[in-house]
Design a protein around this motif. Structure first.
Motif, PDB file in Angstrom:
ATOM      1  N   LEU A  83      83.786 -91.845 -30.249  1.00 52.81           N
ATOM      2  CA  LEU A  83      83.004 -91.656 -29.048  1.00 52.81           C
ATOM      3  C   LEU A  83      84.200 -92.046 -27.889  1.00 52.81           C
ATOM      4  N   GLU A  84      84.258 -90.643 -27.115  1.00 49.46           N
ATOM      5  CA  GLU A  84      85.390 -90.324 -26.237  1.00 49.46           C
ATOM      6  C   GLU A  84      84.741 -90.514 -25.043  1.00 49.46           C
ATOM      7  N   TYR A  85      84.344 -90.969 -24.156  1.00 47.02           N
ATOM      8  CA  TYR A  85      83.847 -91.235 -22.600  1.00 47.02           C
ATOM      9  C   TYR A  85      85.013 -90.638 -21.985  1.00 47.02           C
ATOM     10  N   ILE A  86      83.352 -89.572 -21.487  1.00 51.25           N
ATOM     11  CA  ILE A  86      84.215 -88.305 -20.403  1.00 51.25           C
ATOM     12  C   ILE A  86      83.285 -88.651 -18.866  1.00 51.25           C
ATOM     13  N   LEU A  87      82.610 -90.081 -18.485  1.00 55.70           N
ATOM     14  CA  LEU A  87      82.042 -90.834 -17.472  1.00 55.70           C
ATOM     15  C   LEU A  87      82.250 -92.491 -17.997  1.00 55.70           C
ATOM     16  N   ASP A  88      83.073 -92.680 -16.274  1.00 50.25           N
ATOM     17  CA  ASP A  88      82.993 -94.050 -16.975  1.00 50.25           C
ATOM     18  C   ASP A  88      81.362 -94.935 -16.685  1.00 50.25           C
ATOM     19  N   GLY A  89      81.268 -94.150 -15.399  1.00 56.31           N
ATOM     20  CA  GLY A  89      80.195 -94.272 -14.527  1.00 56.31           C
ATOM     21  C   GLY A  89      80.136 -93.129 -13.733  1.00 56.31           C
ATOM     22  N   ILE A  90      78.355 -94.401 -12.971  1.00 57.73           N
ATOM     23  CA  ILE A  90      78.065 -93.724 -11.653  1.00 57.73           C
ATOM     24  C   ILE A  90      78.549 -94.490 -10.967  1.00 57.73           C
ATOM     25  N   LEU A  91      78.878 -94.708  -9.984  1.00 54.27           N
ATOM     26  CA  LEU A  91      78.741 -94.785  -8.532  1.00 54.27           C
ATOM     27  C   LEU A  91      77.516 -95.795  -8.024  1.00 54.27           C
ATOM     28  N   GLY A  92      77.016 -97.010  -8.232  1.00 53.86           N
ATOM     29  CA  GLY A  92      75.621 -97.507  -7.769  1.00 53.86           C
ATOM     30  C   GLY A  92      74.852 -97.294  -8.572  1.00 53.86           C
ATOM     31  N   GLU A  93      75.466 -97.522  -9.572  1.00 56.78           N
ATOM     32  CA  GLU A  93      74.435 -97.354 -11.043  1.00 56.78           C
ATOM     33  C   GLU A  93      74.501 -98.514 -12.298  1.00 56.78           C
ATOM     34  N   GLU A  94      75.663 -99.450 -11.192  1.00 55.04           N
ATOM     35  CA  GLU A  94      76.117-100.752 -11.911  1.00 55.04           C
ATOM     36  C   GLU A  94      74.906-101.161 -12.978  1.00 55.04           C
ATOM     37  N   GLU A  95      74.163-101.436 -12.105  1.00 60.56           N
ATOM     38  CA  GLU A  95      73.281-102.262 -12.626  1.00 60.56           C
ATOM     39  C   GLU A  95      71.831-102.105 -13.311  1.00 60.56           C
ATOM     40  N   ASN A  96      72.070-100.702 -13.523  1.00 63.37           N
ATOM     41  CA  ASN A  96      71.428 -99.603 -14.373  1.00 63.37           C
ATOM     42  C   ASN A  96      71.770 -98.695 -15.251  1.00 63.37           C
ATOM     43  N   ARG A  97      71.066 -98.065 -16.912  1.00 62.34           N
ATOM     44  CA  ARG A  97      71.088 -97.762 -17.641  1.00 62.34           C
ATOM     45  C   ARG A  97      70.322 -96.410 -17.748  1.00 62.34           C
ATOM     46  N   PHE A  98      71.006 -95.023 -18.826  1.00 61.97           N
ATOM     47  CA  PHE A  98      69.561 -94.307 -18.577  1.00 61.97           C
ATOM     48  C   PHE A  98      68.829 -94.798 -19.324  1.00 61.97           C
ATOM     49  N   ASN A  99      67.894 -93.309 -19.287  1.00 64.91           N
ATOM     50  CA  ASN A  99      66.664 -93.815 -20.596  1.00 64.91           C
ATOM     51  C   ASN A  99      66.219 -92.884 -20.876  1.00 64.91           C
ATOM     52  N   ASP A 100      66.370 -91.711 -20.072  1.00 66.28           N
ATOM     53  CA  ASP A 100      65.522 -90.251 -20.577  1.00 66.28           C
ATOM     54  C   ASP A 100      66.511 -89.270 -20.019  1.00 66.28           C
ATOM     55  N   VAL A 101      66.699 -88.303 -21.398  1.00 67.41           N
ATOM     56  CA  VAL A 101      67.379 -86.692 -21.004  1.00 67.41           C
ATOM     57  C   VAL A 101      66.894 -86.107 -21.300  1.00 67.41           C
ATOM     58  N   ILE A 102      67.147 -84.987 -20.698  1.00 65.39           N
ATOM     59  CA  ILE A 102      66.796 -83.313 -21.372  1.00 65.39           C
ATOM     60  C   ILE A 102      67.618 -82.695 -20.737  1.00 65.39           C
ATOM     61  N   THR A 103      67.539 -81.186 -22.502  1.00 69.27           N
ATOM     62  CA  THR A 103      68.506 -80.443 -21.356  1.00 69.27           C
ATOM     63  C   THR A 103      67.701 -78.866 -21.368  1.00 69.27           C
ATOM     64  N   ASP A 104      68.171 -78.587 -19.826  1.00 70.63           N
ATOM     65  CA  ASP A 104      67.349 -76.700 -19.599  1.00 70.63           C
ATOM     66  C   ASP A 104      67.700 -76.081 -19.881  1.00 70.63           C
ATOM     67  N   PRO A 105      66.998 -75.193 -20.428  1.00 75.44           N
ATOM     68  CA  PRO A 105      67.307 -74.234 -20.907  1.00 75.44           C
ATOM     69  C   PRO A 105      68.205 -72.846 -20.578  1.00 75.44           C
ATOM     70  N   ALA A 106      69.512 -73.765 -19.171  1.00 75.90           N
ATOM     71  CA  ALA A 106      69.721 -72.884 -18.894  1.00 75.90           C
ATOM     72  C   ALA A 106      71.593 -74.051 -19.054  1.00 75.90           C
ATOM     73  N   GLY A 107      71.157 -75.169 -20.168  1.00 78.48           N
ATOM     74  CA  GLY A 107      72.143 -76.242 -20.475  1.00 78.48           C
ATOM     75  C   GLY A 107      71.995 -76.971 -19.918  1.00 78.48           C
TER      76      GLY A 107
END
Length: 155
Positions: A83-107
């Motif tokens: 596991l290699e972190y490319i982003l430790d977190g997003i300011l303002g999202e400290e109490e949140n988590r990612f839930n769903d992701v999708i890649t668009d046709p452009a990547g």
């Protein structure tokens, strides 16, 4: 067609099945337990390959590695079992988590956050972000309850 149980890992929130075309296997995540799994239909082999920080969603990159979207807006590569972190977190999202992701046709990857503990109420909302090809993260939409089940039309 009859449904068949192929693996029983007693997932708490098992979701996000994603076919890996290079490895010819199906990946999925158990969000709450921080585990990830894969299943190779040709051999019938299935395994848990990750047990760590919470993973809300993931994508398969062009090189075949996984991109994991985690708690507090963290994003990491899963490459060769590491596991290699490319982003430790997003300011303002400290109490949140990612839930769903999708890649668009452009990547680009659209990735939505939600409150880590929704049982406490929806007073803390998430956001929809876009991870661009240059690695920048852009907030697309705020005040999102849960970004879930995203998709694209052909146009």
């Amino acid at each position: 067609m009859e449904a068949e149980l192929i693996a029983d890992y007693a997932c708490v929130t098992g979701e996000g099945p994603l076919w890996h075309p290079m490895e010819k296997c199906l990946y999925w995540v158990d969000i709450e337990s921080g585990r990830m799994f894969r299943y190779y239909p040709l051999s019938g082999i299935h395994e848990q390959f990750y047990d760590g920080d919470l993973v809300g969603g993931f994508t398969i990159q062009e090189d075949g590695n996984l991109l994991l979207f985690m708690a507090q807006g963290a994003i990491a590569h899963w490459k060769e079992g590491k596991l290699e972190y490319i982003l430790d977190g997003i300011l303002g999202e400290e109490e949140n988590r990612f839930n769903d992701v999708i890649t668009d046709p452009a990547g680009r990857v659209f990735c939505g956050t939600m409150h880590i503990n929704p049982d406490r109420g929806w007073d803390r909302l998430g956001s929809l972000f876009r991870l661009d090809l240059d690695g920048s993260v852009i907030k697309v939409l705020g005040d999102v309850t849960i970004a879930n089940g995203m998709g694209f039309t052909l146009d």
